[in-house]
Design an enzyme around this catalytic site. Structure first.
Site, PDB file in Angstrom:
ATOM      1  N   GLU A  66       0.680  -1.585  -0.125  1.00 37.73           N
ATOM      2  CA  GLU A  66       0.481  -0.107   0.187  1.00 37.73           C
ATOM      3  C   GLU A  66       0.561   1.238   0.023  1.00 37.73           C
ATOM      4  O   GLU A  66       0.890   2.686  -0.469  1.00 37.73           O
ATOM      5  CB  GLU A  66      -1.164   0.060   1.081  1.00 37.73           C
ATOM      6  CG  GLU A  66      -1.621  -0.857   1.436  1.00 37.73           C
ATOM      7  CD  GLU A  66      -0.787  -2.291   2.104  1.00 37.73           C
ATOM      8  OE1 GLU A  66      -2.112  -3.845   1.890  1.00 37.73           O
ATOM      9  OE2 GLU A  66      -0.119  -2.508   1.927  1.00 37.73           O
ATOM     10  N   ARG A 270       7.755 -13.891   1.686  1.00 36.96           N
ATOM     11  CA  ARG A 270       6.777 -12.566   1.861  1.00 36.96           C
ATOM     12  C   ARG A 270       7.799 -11.810   3.019  1.00 36.96           C
ATOM     13  O   ARG A 270       8.045 -10.945   3.758  1.00 36.96           O
ATOM     14  CB  ARG A 270       5.510 -12.372   2.139  1.00 36.96           C
ATOM     15  CG  ARG A 270       5.226 -11.477   2.609  1.00 36.96           C
ATOM     16  CD  ARG A 270       4.759 -10.600   1.305  1.00 36.96           C
ATOM     17  NE  ARG A 270       4.255  -9.542   1.671  1.00 36.96           N
ATOM     18  CZ  ARG A 270       4.797  -8.410   2.562  1.00 36.96           C
ATOM     19  NH1 ARG A 270       6.175  -8.750   3.407  1.00 36.96           N
ATOM     20  NH2 ARG A 270       3.981  -7.562   2.757  1.00 36.96           N
TER      21      ARG A 270
END
EC number: 2.4.99.12
Length: 429
Positions: A66, A270
């Protein structure tokens, strides 16, 4: 400004009562590496920087994806002479932003959504404009911003069908929250429709900012060195993997290695703190592994390379002909395929890609990516692609063309925000 309904008052009371326990929670998270020990105060709304003089825009994104998608907006606003405060909630995003924010912009951790913390944060920073990314709908934060009369825009907004159904069970609360937002700029018409049905008063479609985000950088010297080191070897990258997918990557390597002498599998998890765990998984499959975090390179003796360092995906995407994007075979929602597509890789993904459904649908349709349902199909597909360089190149070109065709969200977002910037300029005069 609108009155707070009972649901919001109850939420505020519950989070206020949670306040005394927040210190303990934050310390526990710090011990697990999920908080920056020296900056825990920021999570309680206690600033670690002084507010610069002049107009200030506050941009908030939950984590890495984001906040990186907002970087072009940060740059545009800083070029307009605004101070730009960027907040996020994860250690990983903070470290990346420290390296990538332009002059005039700075990072703080977002406070927990406790009324006293939010008020303390806003008292200090006193933003003139707030841009919140995607679906960060923290009720106390949004209500407090609204009650101070600060313009609030939800950018790159998304609302999945599953989230929509969940929020419908709390209709009064979500409508009260969304009604505080001056403008919602959705990624897609479907997102816009769901947000409007939940109560957002002004909704438009600007597209997905992630398509306009520059690809992750890489030192050209490191790219050259790595390219030379792996030259001539068949290789693939499993990127942004989640628990369970590293075992799949190792099993796939074992299955196809007899057909591709010198095969190199690069796994970029990740969460890089899992590097040791992933190296052990490789050992369980009798694969020779090396970890980048320990200063090791993927030399000719390495079969399974664990890329467990921060901010180097751009390096591995630049040398990989094909990338499997994780959280899509095991996990839920998928990870962002735009970066490897921009950097010339063919894309593979599992069936669980709800978070980027439109992106993957376009890539699949245009031939830039392939959906694979399970580990066996991943092995079979890699067998075909690694043996067909011409098809790999066609897929890579198609993937790059697809993501390029979806650009323009930054321009549309800036155009929608322009009235607020003009108002700030007039007030400054």
């Amino acid at each position: 400004m609108s009155a707070r309904p009972l649901s919001l008052r109850a939420y505020a009371l519950g989070t206020r009562l949670f306040g005394p326990f927040a210190r303990v929670l934050l310390q526990q998270r710090a011990r697990r590496g999920k908080e920056e020990r020296t900056r825990i105060g920021e999570r309680r709304g206690e600033p670690s920087l002084g507010r610069p003089p002049g107009r200030l825009a506050w941009l908030h994104g939950a984590s890495v994806g984001e906040t990186l998608s907002m970087l072009p907006l940060v740059e545009r606003l800083a070029q307009r002479g605004l101070n730009v405060l960027v907040t996020s909630g994860t250690v990983t995003s903070a470290r990346l932003l420290d390296r990538r924010l332009p002059p005039g912009a700075f990072h703080q951790f977002v406070p927990l959504d406790v009324p006293a913390y939010v008020r303390r944060f806003l008292d200090h920073w006193a933003p003139d404009l707030v841009l919140v990314a995607e679906s960060e709908l923290w009720p106390n934060m949004l209500v407090e911003v609204d009650e101070r009369g600060i313009p609030l825009v939800l950018v790159n907004a998304r609302m999945s069908e599953r989230s929509f159904r969940r929020w419908q069970r709390f209709g009064g609360m979500i409508e009260a929250v969304l009604s505080r937002i001056d403008l919602c700029l959705a990624q897609t018409p479907a997102d816009a429709d769901r947000l409007a049905r939940l109560g957002a008063p002004r909704v438009g479609v600007a597209g997905n900012l992630k398509f306009d985000t520059p690809p992750p950088p890489a030192d050209p010297l490191r790219v050259s060195a790595l390219s030379g080191l792996v030259a001539g070897r068949p290789l693939w990258v499993a990127a942004s993997t989640h628990p369970g997918e590293e075992e799949i990557a190792a099993a796939v390597h074992r299955a196809i290695a007899p057909h591709f002498p010198g095969l190199l599998t690069i796994v970029a998890p990740r969460h890089i703190v899992r590097g040791d765990e992933i190296a052990e998984i490789a050992g369980d499959f009798e694969l020779r592994a090396a970890q980048r975090s320990k200063g090791l390179e993927p030399d000719s003796g390495v079969e399974f390379y664990v890329a467990d360092t921060m901010g180097e995906l751009g390096l591995f995407y630049r040398v990989a002909p094909v990338v499997f994007v994780g959280k899509s075979l095991v996990g839920d929602g998928g990870q962002n395929p735009i970066e490897p597509a921009k950097l010339g890789a063919a894309i593979l993904h599992g069936p669980h890609v709800q978070n980027f459904a439109d992106v993957y649908a376009a890539l699949d349709r245009d031939g830039g990516s392939l959906a694979i349902p399970d580990a066996q199909q991943l092995a079979n597909t890699l067998m075909r692609l690694l043996g067909d360089g011409q098809r790999l190149r066609r897929m890579a070109r198609a993937a790059a063309a697809t993501v390029d065709s979806f650009g323009g969200a930054v321009e549309r977002t800036m155009a929608a925000v322009e009235p607020y910037l003009m108002q700030m300029h007039l007030e400054a005069r």
